[in-house]
Every structure is written in C-alpha cells, then in structure tokens.
Design an enzyme around this catalytic site. Structure first.
Site, short mmCIF file in Angstrom:
data_model
loop_
_atom_site.label_atom_id
_atom_site.label_comp_id
_atom_site.label_asym_id
_atom_site.label_seq_id
_atom_site.Cartn_x
_atom_site.Cartn_y
_atom_site.Cartn_z
N SER A 295 -10.60 -0.86 3.44
CA SER A 295 -9.83 -1.10 4.67
C SER A 295 -9.35 0.24 5.20
O SER A 295 -8.71 1.00 4.46
CB SER A 295 -8.59 -1.94 4.38
N GLU B 31 -4.52 3.14 6.58
CA GLU B 31 -4.23 3.06 5.15
C GLU B 31 -4.78 4.33 4.51
O GLU B 31 -4.22 4.87 3.56
CB GLU B 31 -4.93 1.81 4.57
N ARG C 5 0.83 -1.22 0.00
CA ARG C 5 0.00 0.00 0.00
C ARG C 5 0.86 1.27 0.00
O ARG C 5 0.51 2.27 0.62
CB ARG C 5 -0.94 0.05 1.22
N1 EPU Z 1 -11.07 -10.99 10.13
C1 EPU Z 1 -11.78 -11.12 11.29
N2 EPU Z 1 -12.72 -10.17 11.57
C2 EPU Z 1 -12.96 -9.12 10.75
C3 EPU Z 1 -12.23 -8.99 9.57
C4 EPU Z 1 -11.28 -9.96 9.27
O1 EPU Z 1 -11.60 -12.05 12.07
O2 EPU Z 1 -13.84 -8.32 11.09
C5 EPU Z 1 -10.09 -12.04 9.79
C6 EPU Z 1 -10.60 -12.90 8.61
O3 EPU Z 1 -11.44 -13.92 9.03
C7 EPU Z 1 -9.30 -13.41 8.02
C8 EPU Z 1 -8.32 -12.27 8.30
O4 EPU Z 1 -8.89 -11.45 9.32
O5 EPU Z 1 -8.86 -14.55 8.73
C9 EPU Z 1 -8.02 -11.44 7.05
O6 EPU Z 1 -9.25 -10.91 6.53
P1 EPU Z 1 -9.49 -10.70 4.95
O7 EPU Z 1 -9.17 -11.94 4.19
O8 EPU Z 1 -10.84 -10.10 4.79
O9 EPU Z 1 -8.38 -9.68 4.49
P2 EPU Z 1 -7.77 -8.39 5.17
O10 EPU Z 1 -6.35 -8.67 5.48
O11 EPU Z 1 -8.62 -7.93 6.30
C10 EPU Z 1 -6.93 -7.36 2.95
C11 EPU Z 1 -6.94 -6.01 2.28
C12 EPU Z 1 -8.26 -5.78 1.58
C13 EPU Z 1 -8.50 -6.89 0.58
C14 EPU Z 1 -8.50 -8.22 1.33
C15 EPU Z 1 -8.66 -9.41 0.42
C16 EPU Z 1 -5.49 -4.61 3.62
C17 EPU Z 1 -5.40 -3.49 4.59
N3 EPU Z 1 -6.72 -4.97 3.27
O12 EPU Z 1 -7.86 -7.31 3.99
O13 EPU Z 1 -8.14 -4.56 0.86
O14 EPU Z 1 -9.73 -6.74 -0.11
O15 EPU Z 1 -7.22 -8.37 2.01
O16 EPU Z 1 -7.49 -9.61 -0.26
O17 EPU Z 1 -4.45 -5.13 3.19
C18 EPU Z 1 -8.57 -2.23 0.92
O18 EPU Z 1 -7.35 -2.07 0.92
O19 EPU Z 1 -9.37 -1.27 0.92
C19 EPU Z 1 -9.10 -3.58 0.98
C20 EPU Z 1 -10.39 -3.84 1.15
#
Ligand code: EPU
Length: 335
Positions: free
Chosen positions: A228, A331, A161
């Site tokens: 995010s 972010e 990012r």
């Molecule tokens: N999780 C929870 N509770 C929540 C949210 C997430 O327990 O409320 C857990 C999920 O179950 C999972 C882990 O956290 O085990 C990761 O969650 P997720 O796969 O949704 O991905 P993320 O790391 O939270 C990142 C990006 C997103 C992108 C997703 C999918 C960042 C900051 N965010 O989110 O990007 O869509 O991966 O690849 O890196 C964005 O940047 O605006 C964005 C949405």
C-alpha cells in the site's frame, strides 16, 4: 560486519529503484554495537529494513545501516509462548517458524514483505491484525545516546502504521523484537475479506491469506512496489456522511479513535477505493504505475526512478483532494 562503499541500493528496496549509497554497513547478530557506532564516523545515518516501505528519489550521501537477513535457527529463540527474533529476520520466515513451533497469532500478517525490525517500526498490519497486538517488547540500540534500550509495548507508542521509532529515523537500530504468541489457535476472522477462507489450522489460514494477498499485489520478482503506498485516511463524521451520501457504493468506514480523548472519533476511509473511483487504477505516468488490481499500490513498470513514483503520488493526492476533499498521506517514506 560488512562495509560497502558506493553501493547500488536496487537490491535493498522493494521498489527496485537504482540509486547509490555512499556507505552501507551490514550488521550480523554476533557484531558488537560499539563497532557499529565506530563505523558511522559521524555521518548521517539511515536504518533500513528490507526497504519495503522506502522510495529513494536520489543517491544517499550518508551511511545506511542494515541488519543481515538472517533467518537461520540462530536468529530466533523461544521461551514458552514468547519468541525473541533478530531484527533482520524476514518477517514472513518468523511467521512460518512460529507456526512450525506450535505458536499462532501472526498468520494474518502472512506475506507482508519486510523484516522483524520493520514490523515494529511500521506496526505492519493486514487482515484484522497488527504487529502491535503481538509485540511484547523491542530491544534497540540508540545510536544517538549510544546505549542499548528496551521498549515495552506501551513505550513503542504504536498507532496505525506508526510507532515511536518512526519519528526518529536513523536513531534507533532495532536489534530484536519479542513477540507474545498463542499456544492455542483461535482464528482471527474479523476482517470481512476472510469470510469463507479455510481456517481449520493456523497453517491453512496462513496459506489462504498468502494467496489472497498475492492476488492483489504485484509479484516482487516481476514488478517492484511498496505494498500500500498511501495510508487509509481518517476523516471526521461530517465528511464521511457527506461522502457516503454522494457515493453510496463507497465501502463503509470504520469508526476509529483519533486521540486518547474517547469522544474524538474519526472514520477510516478506503484510500484504494478513492483512488480507484478517481480513475487511476491501471494508469501509468512515466515508468511508474497504479497497479491494475489494486489502486492503493504504486509500482515500478520497468526501471522507474523514485522521482517518477513521487510525481505520480503527488498527482494522485491532488486529484483525490480535488474530487473528494480528502488528503492522502503516503505510508511509504520518501527519501
Ligand atoms: N478497493 C477498491 N479499489 C481498489 C482497492 C480497494 O474499491 O483498487 C476497496 C475494496 O474493494 C475494499 C476496500 O477498498 O472495499 C478496502 O480494500 P482492502 O480490503 O484491499 O484493504 P485496504 O484498506 O486497501 C489494507 C492495508 C493492506 C492490507 C489490507 C488487508 C493499509 C494502507 N493497507 O488495505 O496493507 O493488506 O488492508 O488487510 O492499511 C500494506 O500496508 O502494504 C498493505 C498491503
């Protein structure tokens, strides 16, 4: 080029925060860059994409430069597997355009709000792909030195990012981005959440990812957000192992390199999990809230101000720091 005075930015930031800018200059692909420089008249400048990563906490006293959201056929050119797109083009339109023209690769980034220019500034990423994997070069206008410049992928200094441009807000206007895409489709299913999704064609995978993404994020027409809100924090091995021992259900962290010294490895934790575990999911403070289906997303419940978003973010940061000893960095850019 269109110039607006004292204009509301509500339509120009995805949080839907209603602040004003003293001036806004909207640039079209046919405009000469010299005219843009003249229009700034020495004022402070902020370059805005689709405003999908901005939180305005007050009126903006300088000039906002924005590229017109042109997604017409004039906005994009193809040469073999290279695509040269106008910085103001909506990124998701470019993804569909490339698939329609037999080029794949960007489908994992489907439904990310924002423009082509912002995809380079922010190095947007989702579902195992990042813009940097496909960006060949970036054509920018340096508003400080008043010259056009081309950045190779390496010169862009992409990181999670992050990019070179992100460190110079208001200096570089990203006019065009050249992506190198694939003529032959190989699905990228490396991200765990993609297991079992239809992926026979790139279009199928795009449609499935779009659906998956929208199941976790507020619909923009109903509630504003910046996707995010926080980055996933990278911690040292000791902190990770300590947290994992205390919270065995915490998602496994992926080792990532934190510098060009190979031995320096960090562990990228899930900010969403930490915020959720701290009990914030579904909470509201003033008119800002934590999205009930994804704790990583702060949203506008109804007419909230940037200050309300900021104070909710600070409360979450303090609580997560106190409970887990981990610092969260936004972010989103707070202005
Ligand atoms: N999780 C929870 N509770 C929540 C949210 C997430 O327990 O409320 C857990 C999920 O179950 C999972 C882990 O956290 O085990 C990761 O969650 P997720 O796969 O949704 O991905 P993320 O790391 O939270 C990142 C990006 C997103 C992108 C997703 C999918 C960042 C900051 N965010 O989110 O990007 O869509 O991966 O690849 O890196 C964005 O940047 O605006 C964005 C949405």
């Amino acid at each position: 080029m269109k110039v607006f005075e004292n204009i509301s930015l509500k339509e120009y930031n995805t949080f839907g925060i209603d602040v004003k800018a003293r001036r806004m200059v909207m640039v079209e692909p046919k405009d000469s860059v010299e005219c843009i420089v003249d229009s700034i008249r020495g004022q402070e400048v902020l370059v805005l994409g689709a405003g999908s990563n901005m939180v305005f906490t007050k009126d903006y006293g300088g000039t906002i430069i924005i590229l017109s959201r042109d997604s017409s056929k004039h906005a994009v050119r193809q040469l073999g597997n290279f695509v040269n797109a106008w910085g103001g083009m909506v990124m998701d339109d470019l993804i569909q355009w490339s698939l329609d023209n037999g080029l794949s690769g960007l489908e994992n980034l489907s439904a990310i709000p924002g423009t082509v220019g912002a995809s380079a500034v922010q190095n947007v990423g989702a579902y195992g792909a990042e813009a940097k994997d496909f960006i060949d070069s970036v054509e920018a206008y340096d508003l400080q030195e008043r010259c056009r410049c081309t950045f190779t992928n390496t010169n862009c200094q992409f990181a999670y990012r992050d990019s070179f441009f992100k460190h110079y807000p208001g200096r570089y206007l990203i006019l065009r981005v050249v992506y190198r895409l694939n003529k032959e489709y190989t699905p990228n299913l490396s991200y765990k959440a993609l297991e079992g999704l239809p992926h026979d064609t790139a279009q199928q995978l795009r449609d499935a990812i779009t659906e998956l993404r929208w199941s976790k994020l507020p619909r923009p027409e109903e509630n504003g957000s910046a996707g995010s809100f926080f980055k996933n924090p990278v911690v040292d091995e000791e902190t990770y192992l300590h947290l994992k021992a205390e919270y065995p259900n915490m998602p496994d962290a992926h080792p990532v390199s934190i510098s060009n010294i190979q031995s320096l490895i960090g562990y990228k934790l899930s900010a969403g999990w930490l915020i959720d575990k701290a009990g914030w999911k579904g909470c509201t403070q003033g008119r800002a809230g934590v999205w009930p289906k994804n704790a990583l997303v702060l949203y506008n419940t109804d007419g909230c101000s940037g200050e309300e978003v900021q104070s909710l973010a600070i409360a979450i940061q303090q609580d997560v720091k106190q409970k887990f000893g981990v610092s969260l960095d936004p972010e989103a850019i707070i202005i």
